[in-house]
Each structure stands twice: as C-alpha cells, then as structure tokens.
Motif scaffolding. Structure first.
Motif, PDB file in Angstrom:
ATOM      1  N   HIS A 112      64.975  76.658   3.459  1.00 23.98           N
ATOM      2  CA  HIS A 112      65.708  75.452   3.855  1.00 23.98           C
ATOM      3  C   HIS A 112      64.851  74.201   3.622  1.00 23.98           C
ATOM      4  O   HIS A 112      63.829  74.021   4.248  1.00 23.98           O
ATOM      5  N   LYS A 114      61.990  75.665  12.429  1.00 24.33           N
ATOM      6  CA  LYS A 114      63.170  76.519  12.323  1.00 24.33           C
ATOM      7  C   LYS A 114      62.820  77.996  12.449  1.00 24.33           C
ATOM      8  O   LYS A 114      61.829  78.449  11.891  1.00 24.33           O
ATOM      9  N   ILE A 155      60.289  63.104  12.714  1.00 19.63           N
ATOM     10  CA  ILE A 155      60.932  62.785  11.442  1.00 19.63           C
ATOM     11  C   ILE A 155      60.743  61.319  11.064  1.00 19.63           C
ATOM     12  O   ILE A 155      61.201  60.890  10.024  1.00 19.63           O
ATOM     13  N   THR A 194      64.976  68.401   8.106  1.00 20.23           N
ATOM     14  CA  THR A 194      64.648  69.319   9.193  1.00 20.23           C
ATOM     15  C   THR A 194      64.221  70.684   8.657  1.00 20.23           C
ATOM     16  O   THR A 194      64.170  71.654   9.396  1.00 20.23           O
ATOM     17  N   GLY A 195      63.926  70.745   7.385  1.00 21.86           N
ATOM     18  CA  GLY A 195      63.397  71.974   6.809  1.00 21.86           C
ATOM     19  C   GLY A 195      62.046  71.659   6.204  1.00 21.86           C
ATOM     20  O   GLY A 195      61.257  70.928   6.781  1.00 21.86           O
ATOM     21  N   ILE A 196      61.811  72.187   5.018  1.00 18.59           N
ATOM     22  CA  ILE A 196      60.539  71.918   4.359  1.00 18.59           C
ATOM     23  C   ILE A 196      60.703  70.725   3.428  1.00 18.59           C
ATOM     24  O   ILE A 196      61.740  70.582   2.774  1.00 18.59           O
ATOM     25  N   HIS A 243      72.746  82.144   7.221  1.00 18.48           N
ATOM     26  CA  HIS A 243      71.949  83.324   6.848  1.00 18.48           C
ATOM     27  C   HIS A 243      72.286  83.850   5.461  1.00 18.48           C
ATOM     28  O   HIS A 243      72.112  85.026   5.176  1.00 18.48           O
ATOM     29  N   ALA A 299      71.113  78.169   4.929  1.00 13.96           N
ATOM     30  CA  ALA A 299      70.154  78.927   5.751  1.00 13.96           C
ATOM     31  C   ALA A 299      70.752  79.222   7.121  1.00 13.96           C
ATOM     32  O   ALA A 299      70.577  80.315   7.664  1.00 13.96           O
ATOM     33  N   ASP A 300      71.505  78.246   7.666  1.00 11.84           N
ATOM     34  CA  ASP A 300      72.117  78.456   8.982  1.00 11.84           C
ATOM     35  C   ASP A 300      73.100  79.627   8.955  1.00 11.84           C
ATOM     36  O   ASP A 300      73.235  80.356   9.925  1.00 11.84           O
ATOM     37  N   HIS A 349      65.386  81.356   6.281  1.00 12.55           N
ATOM     38  CA  HIS A 349      65.058  80.042   6.830  1.00 12.55           C
ATOM     39  C   HIS A 349      63.990  79.299   6.034  1.00 12.55           C
ATOM     40  O   HIS A 349      64.027  78.085   5.920  1.00 12.55           O
ATOM     41  N   ARG A 355      70.610  73.200   4.222  1.00 12.06           N
ATOM     42  CA  ARG A 355      70.567  73.703   5.597  1.00 12.06           C
ATOM     43  C   ARG A 355      71.731  74.632   5.970  1.00 12.06           C
ATOM     44  O   ARG A 355      71.503  75.698   6.538  1.00 12.06           O
ATOM     45  N   PRO A 385      64.406  66.118  16.145  1.00  5.93           N
ATOM     46  CA  PRO A 385      65.074  67.426  16.034  1.00  5.93           C
ATOM     47  C   PRO A 385      64.148  68.630  16.262  1.00  5.93           C
ATOM     48  O   PRO A 385      64.556  69.596  16.898  1.00  5.93           O
ATOM     49  N   TYR A 386      62.938  68.578  15.755  1.00  3.71           N
ATOM     50  CA  TYR A 386      62.038  69.727  15.940  1.00  3.71           C
ATOM     51  C   TYR A 386      61.687  69.930  17.410  1.00  3.71           C
ATOM     52  O   TYR A 386      61.512  71.049  17.864  1.00  3.71           O
ATOM     53  N   TRP A 409      65.518  71.101  19.021  1.00  2.35           N
ATOM     54  CA  TRP A 409      66.171  72.342  18.608  1.00  2.35           C
ATOM     55  C   TRP A 409      65.255  73.550  18.788  1.00  2.35           C
ATOM     56  O   TRP A 409      65.718  74.648  19.060  1.00  2.35           O
ATOM     57  N   LYS A 420      57.270  70.510  14.879  1.00  2.00           N
ATOM     58  CA  LYS A 420      56.306  70.603  13.769  1.00  2.00           C
ATOM     59  C   LYS A 420      55.870  69.221  13.287  1.00  2.00           C
ATOM     60  O   LYS A 420      54.776  69.054  12.797  1.00  2.00           O
ATOM     61  N   GLY A 454      64.672  69.853   3.298  1.00  3.81           N
ATOM     62  CA  GLY A 454      65.325  68.660   3.813  1.00  3.81           C
ATOM     63  C   GLY A 454      64.563  68.101   4.984  1.00  3.81           C
ATOM     64  O   GLY A 454      63.455  68.532   5.285  1.00  3.81           O
TER      65      GLY A 454
END
Ligand code: FAD
Lengths: 247, 320
Positions: free
Chosen positions: B247, A178, A120, B251-253, B240, B237-238, B244, B234, A37-38, A41, A117, B249
């Motif tokens: 967020h 992100k 996964i 795909t986040g932190i 807003h 955050a998406d 960001h 997520r 994904p990183y 996206w 980054k 998970g």
C-alpha cells in the motif's frame, strides 16, 4: 500495565497546502484538522484493543500543542483512553516535542509508549526514537503487529522487502503503521464519555529546540501529460526508453 | 572533524543500495566542508568493504561482534555515538530507510544533535546549515536549519544519485564498547527474488480498476519483465487483494522510484502524496478525466486488461 499514546494534530489529507509570511508559515486558513492517521488508526486502536483484552489497565493520551489541539484530543478520547495530557507548548522541533513526552512518560511510569510511524505534515518519523533514547529503553519502529503476554511483547516490524519479528520485555516505545489494527469510528457513547474524561494541561519542561524551519516551498508543477493512443503501446515503451530513459 | 556515514547492511550482511546513496551524498558534503568522509558499519558484512571507497568514503570503521548481528536501535546508537566521538564527526549521514528511521532519532537525542529526516538535497552551508526535506507527504518541502554543532541528516532513498569514481577505503576495526541488547529477533521473512518496494527503480502499481485479486497475474508479469516492484492503492490493500506492505500513499509507504506506472488508479490526493516524488509517472486509466493524468508524464487512456499484456510484450521485445 500503563500505556501512553502520542496523539498529534495534523491537517486533513485533502487540505490545500499553502504558506504565508514569506513562505515561513503553513497557511492554516480553511484547514480542517484531524488526528494524525497513524496515531489514530494504528497506535490508539491497538492500545484500546489491548485494554479490551485486559492486557492493559490504563491508557493515557498525550499531545504537545496549544489549546487548539483540544478538540483533536477529545476526538481521540471518544475512541478510547482513560484520560489525556496536553503539554502546553508549540514547536516544530522533534527533539523539543520528544523531550516533553519523555518527561511525562518518566513521571507517569508507563510500560508502553505508542506513536504513529510519522505525522503526515512534518513526516519526521523521529519522536518515538527520541523518546526511547531519552528514557534509555528499546524502540521498535514501523511496527505492523504487536502482541503482549505478561510483560513480554512480540512485535513485527517492516524491513526492506519483508518483516522481522522480535521479542522485548517492557518497557518499550513502538511506532505503529498499517497492520497493527483497523480504523474505528467513534460511537455516540464514546463521544459522550469523552466530554467528561479528564484532560490535564501541564506546562512544558525546559528543553532545547535543535532545529528551526527556515522556509517552505512547493514542488514545481509537472509540464503536462503526453498521451499515447491505446492501440500503440509500443510507442509508450519507446518513449520511456528513448526519451525518459526510464527503462 | 569529519563526515560520518552509517553504512546499513541487510540481514544477510550485504550493503544496501540506500547506503551507497548515503555514502555518495556524505562524500559530497565532506567535499563541501573541505573534510573527509568516513563510514561506520556494524555486524557481519558480506562483500568487499574497501571497494566502497569508489563512492567517496576514505575510511570505514567496522564494529563486529555477536551483539550487532541483529538489529537493535538502542545498541547500535550507543556504538555509533562512540565512533562519532572518536572521529570528531560534525555531520552524520543516514539513509532515511527503516533502520535509519530507528537509529537517527535516537542518536540525535543522545548527542543533542539536530536531525533532518527525509532530506532530498545537499545542505546549504553558505549561511549556517540548512537542509531541504519533504513535508506534507511530498506535497511541499521545507528548509530546516540545524542549530547544533553536530548535524544529523537522514537522506530519503532514491533522492540522491549514487556516484561511483575511483578509490579504496581503509577498513579499521573500531574500538568501542558494545552492550548486550534487550531486543531478541526471533523471525525474519523476506519475499525472495522480488525487488523491495522502497529500493526499486521501477514500480508497477495497480488499483481498484483491476477489479479483483485474480487479475494481478498480468501486473506481476509486467513487473517481472521490468525488474520492478509491485505496489497498490489503499482500497486494494484494505480489501486484502494485496498485502499491506504494498500500500503506497499518504497513509502507506512513500516511494520515489525513477518510474512509477499506475494502472487503474484514480489518483486521489492521498495516493499522489506517496508517489509524487517519482521521477517519471505513467498512468493507464480508462477514464480520461481521472485526476492522475494531471500528475503524469505519460499516459494511455484505455482498458488496463488490454494494455497490460501489450505493455509486457513491448518491453520483452525491447529487451530482446
Ligand atoms: C485519510 C485518508 C487517507 C488515505 N490514504 C491513502 C493512501 O495512502 N493511499 C491510497 O492509495 N489511497 C488512500 N486513500 C484513499 C483515496 O482517497 C482513494 O479512495 C483511493 O486511492 C482510490 O483507490 P483506487 O484509485 O485504486 O480506486 P478508485 O478511486 O475506485 O479508482 C479506480 C480507477 O480505475 C479506473 N478503471 C476502472 N476500470 C478500469 C480498466 N478496466 N482499465 C483502466 N482503468 C480502469 C477508474 O477509471 C478509476 O480511475 C486515503 C483516504 C483517506 C480519507
């Protein structure tokens, strides 16, 4: 202005994580594969945006992997990018993979290398930094914004509890997360175009693997939830304080 | 031969908590290998370096000049590589925080030294050198064997307990060449007064169950009462509703606090992946079937809007 975007194939985020061969191999049985994904996206979409704004002329995608990775690289090409390179090697060692990408980057004369980054699956966060060191150029990690004016990049990266903005003259390696861009869905035209975009296969350069995987394991399961009635929040706070010693 | 620990400082020069973990961890490895733990610190430092000796570091190499006041992984790597060479370091320890993630891979490539990033336990040195790390975003772990003479480990924040004992470190000025960097830092923004998410002991996190950004006041109030950082799912955050950088998970932190409080979050697999290393998980959700309860230690089935204010009040009462 040439951009190289690193694309990695990873299991889908909902994939069941299991291991085979005495816990030494990831069980790929029934696993759906996606573009990390990183990479997709943020890194790829930002590169495409730069090209749309004429800041970049060429986008090449690169993956290090076996022929299994080709559907993934075609999916990435459906979003954008002019052509793709697959280095025909499979390795779980970051340095080996980074060495392959650095070699291609050196020969291709790219001004900008984008990575995600982290992947996964292995969560290494290492490829970008290693490529930058092998090329002896700057590395900005965990970028959330990237702007380009001529050859001057203005990049914002995450720091603990905030953000830092810096300027750096190309070439540079950037790892993306992100904020960099918004996810895009490939359209029919992109999917059709991707079929005929060049996908070059190159053989790996000589490089060492510095690490190896001895085995995998799964974390122990939780003992089970202790439920507290909604009208007794004080009891939850007591448990967190006295039993869990967490507050 | 030694174990060399990179002591990471914030923009204002204070030593980060993640560095204390790295020092404690590196000191333990030094003990395991029957050698000494040394540290390297770059740029200006506020606070007392010798007192870091109580975490087990015997000697600290300080490299201080203007080029090092701003973070530039390329410059820092070259400096650390020289100190590593001078001290004959066989194991080099970083925190796997934002700076560690930028420098450790560069150093690994520079020294051709195998790197384990995201380590969660001490190395097993009984037969080679194998380190446990998180993979698949915390859904599994891998044991990685480092096959090179010099080993580099980037330790996940909150994975190793800070151990304070007695001792004072000797601080020496390292004699190394510094090249000017190519990165010019123009701007730093820090959310003042708040606890950085990755360093927080307690995190209060909320999801779509909170209905809208206007309802976050009570989440912030609870977080403030607990000295916690705030996080979100997520979609929040998406949309807003929240920035960001909150967020969490897959795909986040990814975070691993002592206590993670999830309010109005369903517990999707991608969310859990970023938070399941938390030591204690509390879930507040009005749906008893919410998948998050399966990953929780404590839970309340109920309406967040009623429970959050009561939670805050109960914590205030506890703290007097
Ligand atoms: C590739 C991919 C990557 C992803 N990465 C992430 C990621 O990194 N992080 C992440 O968070 N998600 C991620 N997701 C999204 C994830 O699948 C979920 O959609 C998301 O986590 C759901 O967010 P939520 O729990 O806030 O919302 P919902 O799923 O809508 O859940 C809201 C919850 O609030 C509860 N609720 C409603 N009202 C109340 C109330 N008054 N009081 C108490 N509870 C209430 C509901 O019962 C429900 O459980 C990803 C998805 C994909 C496909």
């Amino acid at each position: 202005m040439k951009i190289l975007v690193c694309i990695s194939k990873t299991p889908d985020t909902t994939a069941k994580i299991a291991f085979t061969d005495n816990n030494t191999k990831f069980d790929t049985n029934g696993v759906q594969w996606i573009i990390n994904p990183y990479d997709e996206w943020y890194a790829l979409v930002r590169a495409i945006e730069l090209k749309e704004k004429d800041a970049a002329t060429t986008i090449h995608l690169i993956t290090v992997g076996s022929a299994d990775a080709e559907p993934i690289i075609r999916k990435a090409l459906a979003l954008g990018g002019d052509e793709a390179i697959r280095v025909n090697a499979e390795s779980h060692d970051s340095f080996y993979v980074a060495s392959q990408i650095a070699e291609v980057a050196k020969q291709g004369g790219y001004d900008l290398v984008f990575t995600g980054k982290e992947t996964i699956d292995y969560n290494g966060s290492s490829i970008g930094g290693m490529i930058a060191e092998l090329l002896d150029i700057p590395y900005i990690s965990l970028a959330t914004k990237f702007e380009l004016a001529g050859t001057l990049a203005t990049i914002t990266r995450e720091i603990e509890g905030g953000e830092e903005t810096c300027e750096v003259t190309l070439p540079v390696v950037v790892s993306s997360q992100k904020g960099m861009a918004e996810q895009r869905i490939p359209n029919m035209r992109g999917i059709m175009a991707a079929r005929t975009k060049p996908l070059k296969v190159v053989e790996p350069a000589a490089a060492d693997a510095l690490t190896s995987v001895a085995g995998f394991g799964l974390p122990p399961a939780k003992a089970g939830v202790k439920l507290v009635p909604a009208d007794n929040v004080e009891e939850l706070v007591r448990l967190l304080h006295e039993e869990a010693k967490a507050i | 031969m030694s174990v060399l620990i990179f002591i990471d400082t914030a923009e204002d020069g204070h030593v980060k908590k993640a560095s204390l973990e790295a020092i404690s961890y590196g000191a333990k490895i030094a003990e395991q290998l029957d050698t000494v733990a040394e540290g390297v610190v770059l740029g200006k430092v506020t606070g007392d370096l010798p007192s870091l000796g109580k975490y087990g570091v015997k000697k600290i190499h300080h490299v201080n000049n203007d080029a090092l006041d701003h973070f530039d992984a390329q410059v820092d790597t070259k400096v650390i590589a020289q100190v590593a060479q001078q001290t004959g370091a066989k194991v080099i320890v970083f925190s796997n925080n934002v700076d560690g993630k930028a420098i450790a891979p560069r150093l690994s490539a520079r020294l051709k030294a195998g790197l384990v990033s995201g380590a969660v336990a001490l190395p097993d040195t009984s037969n080679g050198f194998t380190v446990k790390k998180n993979v698949f975003s915390g859904k599994a772990f891998a044991n990685i064997t480092v096959n090179t003479d010099i080993k580099i480990i980037a330790l996940n924040p909150n994975a190793y307990q800070v151990v304070a004992g007695e001792g004072t470190a000797e601080v020496v000025t390292a004699n190394v060449a510094t090249e000017p960097g190519r990165v010019k830092v123009t701007h730093v923004t820090k959310s003042s007064g708040e606890v950085p998410l990755t360093e927080a002991e307690i995190v209060v996190s909320a999801g779509r169950g909170l209905k809208g950004p206007e309802n976050w006041g009570m989440v912030e109030e609870l977080a403030k009462t607990l000295h916690a950082a705030t996080a979100c799912s997520r979609p929040v955050a998406d949309a807003h509703w929240r920035p960001h950088n909150e967020h969490v998970g897959q795909t986040g932190i990814a975070i691993a606090p002592n206590l993670y409080i999830a309010i109005g979050i369903s517990g999707a697999i991608q969310h859990l992946a970023g938070v399941n290393r938390s030591k204690v998980i509390v879930v507040i959700n009005k749906d008893p079937e919410a998948p998050f309860f399966k990953a929780a230690d404590y839970g309340i089935v109920g309406d967040a809007f009623e429970i959050i204010p009561k939670f805050t009040a109960a914590v205030k009462q506890l703290k007097g």
